[in-house]
Design an enzyme around this catalytic site. Structure first.
Site, PDB file in Angstrom:
ATOM      1  N   LYS A 190       0.840  -1.208   0.000  1.00  0.00           N
ATOM      2  CA  LYS A 190       0.000   0.000   0.000  1.00  0.00           C
ATOM      3  C   LYS A 190       0.869   1.249   0.000  1.00  0.00           C
ATOM      4  O   LYS A 190       0.618   2.199  -0.748  1.00  0.00           O
ATOM      5  CB  LYS A 190      -0.932  -0.014   1.238  1.00  0.00           C
ATOM      6  CG  LYS A 190      -2.028  -1.056   1.142  1.00  0.00           C
ATOM      7  CD  LYS A 190      -2.765  -1.254   2.465  1.00  0.00           C
ATOM      8  CE  LYS A 190      -3.712  -2.459   2.345  1.00  0.00           C
ATOM      9  NZ  LYS A 190      -4.411  -2.783   3.594  1.00  0.00           N
ATOM     10  N   GLN A 214      -4.174  -1.223   9.826  1.00  0.00           N
ATOM     11  CA  GLN A 214      -4.080  -2.552   9.208  1.00  0.00           C
ATOM     12  C   GLN A 214      -4.623  -3.624  10.160  1.00  0.00           C
ATOM     13  O   GLN A 214      -4.240  -3.684  11.324  1.00  0.00           O
ATOM     14  CB  GLN A 214      -2.624  -2.857   8.843  1.00  0.00           C
ATOM     15  CG  GLN A 214      -2.435  -4.181   8.135  1.00  0.00           C
ATOM     16  CD  GLN A 214      -3.082  -4.206   6.743  1.00  0.00           C
ATOM     17  OE1 GLN A 214      -3.054  -3.210   6.014  1.00  0.00           O
ATOM     18  NE2 GLN A 214      -3.678  -5.325   6.374  1.00  0.00           N
ATOM     19  N   ASP A 217     -10.376   3.445   4.395  1.00  0.00           N
ATOM     20  CA  ASP A 217     -10.754   2.032   4.269  1.00  0.00           C
ATOM     21  C   ASP A 217     -12.278   1.874   4.286  1.00  0.00           C
ATOM     22  O   ASP A 217     -12.793   0.784   4.012  1.00  0.00           O
ATOM     23  CB  ASP A 217     -10.147   1.235   5.436  1.00  0.00           C
ATOM     24  CG  ASP A 217      -9.121   0.215   4.979  1.00  0.00           C
ATOM     25  OD1 ASP A 217      -8.987   0.031   3.755  1.00  0.00           O
ATOM     26  OD2 ASP A 217      -8.475  -0.406   5.841  1.00  0.00           O
TER      27      ASP A 217
END
Ligand code: NAP
Length: 285
Positions: free
Chosen positions: A54, A98, A121
């Site tokens: 990412k 994460q 997200d």
């Protein structure tokens, strides 16, 4: 029939190229690059690889990198403090925590610590609520990427019967909402669904997001359907999905491969969300 293969790698590369141009324009206009903050807690090897990918993609697109790596013995308060610090930093457009977090730390509360405006997200309760109500907001990356893939192949969503196999908050549930907002008729199947094949066989668009290797076989698929495989499983023969690729591609009209289908779209959409968050905050400033 042999299905048309939807090349997620190519679509994702196109999205990333376009995005790099849009990021450059944004940075020139505002004098400041969009910023993505990734938070990794502990030493999970798979998470380390995901976060590294990412960050690399974000930097390649011209997005500023704000990374925090916390030790595995961090407390929920430690993580919340880092989220607060990044939330207050005007140079950070988006924050990504994460998952999974180390055992014993509840992720839902910490995710909700991320302000909706920086929730790239799309997983906070606020973002899920905005999606459920069809209001503007940041959408979860994998489901959004699937919509982009369907559009890239000119698959008609409006009026189609879409069956989503799986109802997780990460994939199935938000994808069903996105398809509904695009005027598909949506059925959500899950582990208690009786006679899965009789339902999936009616689908014009069939999305397999159950996390079970080779769950979807030719007998689950209507001839000519678009089959999107979200599953990722590491086997001795390499990566496989939830769809038995060889036999399903002989029946379907379109199919996404694993690897190279849905996976690459997830990061491309994260970058897209980061630019959107930066644009929204520059308008609000
Ligand atoms: P998850 O949280 O485990 O959810 C799985 C869902 O599938 C649940 O809703 C479950 O039903 C349903 N299910 C389980 N067994 C089933 C069966 N036999 N028939 C029908 N439905 C069944 O998984 P997830 O996070 O959504 O991920 C799903 C898969 O996608 C995994 O392989 C994951 O690795 C992959 N994934 C890929 C990406 C990507 O970027 N490509 C991103 C995220 C996830 P219940 O609700 O009844 O338990």
């Amino acid at each position: 029939m042999t299905a048309v293969v939807i090349d997620g790698k190519k679509v994702a590369a196109d999205v990333r190229d376009r995005l790099a141009r849009d990021v450059a324009t944004f940075t020139q206009r505002t004098g400041k690059a969009p910023g993505l903050a990734t938070i990794l807690v502990g030493e999970d090897p798979a998470s380390e690889v995901y976060v590294a990918n990412k960050r690399r993609s974000a930097i390649a697109a011209g997005i500023a990198d704000f990374h925090r790596h916390l030790p595995a013995n961090s407390t929920a308060d430690d993580i919340a403090a880092v989220i607060d610090e990044l939330a207050d930093n005007d140079d950070v457009s988006g924050i990504l925590l994460q998952l999974p977090l180390p055992a014993g730390i509840e992720s839902a509360k910490l995710i909700d610590h991320i302000p909706a405006a920086k929730d790239v997200d799309g997983l906070t309760t606020m973002s899920a609520g905005l999606l459920a109500r069809g209001e503007a907001g940041l959408r979860p990356c994998t489901p959004s990427g699937i919509i982009t893939l369907l559009d890239s192949a000119n698959i008609t969503i409006e009026g189609a019967l879409a069956v989503v196999v799986g109802r997780s908050q990460l994939v199935g549930a938000p994808l069903a909402q996105l398809l509904l907002h695009r005027n598909a008729t949506v059925v959500i199947a899950h582990s208690r669904t009786a006679d899965l094949a009789s339902i999936t066989k009616q689908a014009d668009i069939l999305v397999a997001a159950a996390g079970i290797p080779a769950l979807v076989t030719a007998e689950h698929v209507k001839p000519g359907a678009a089959v999107i495989d979200v599953g990722i499983h590491r086997t001795e023969a390499g990566l496989v999905g939830d769809v038995l690729y060889d036999e399903v591609s002989a029946v379907a009209g379109w199919i996404t491969p694993v690897p190279g289908g849905v996976g690459p779209m997830t990061i491309a959409t994260l970058l897209h969300n980061t630019l959107r968050a930066a644009e929204a905050s520059s308008v609000a400033a």
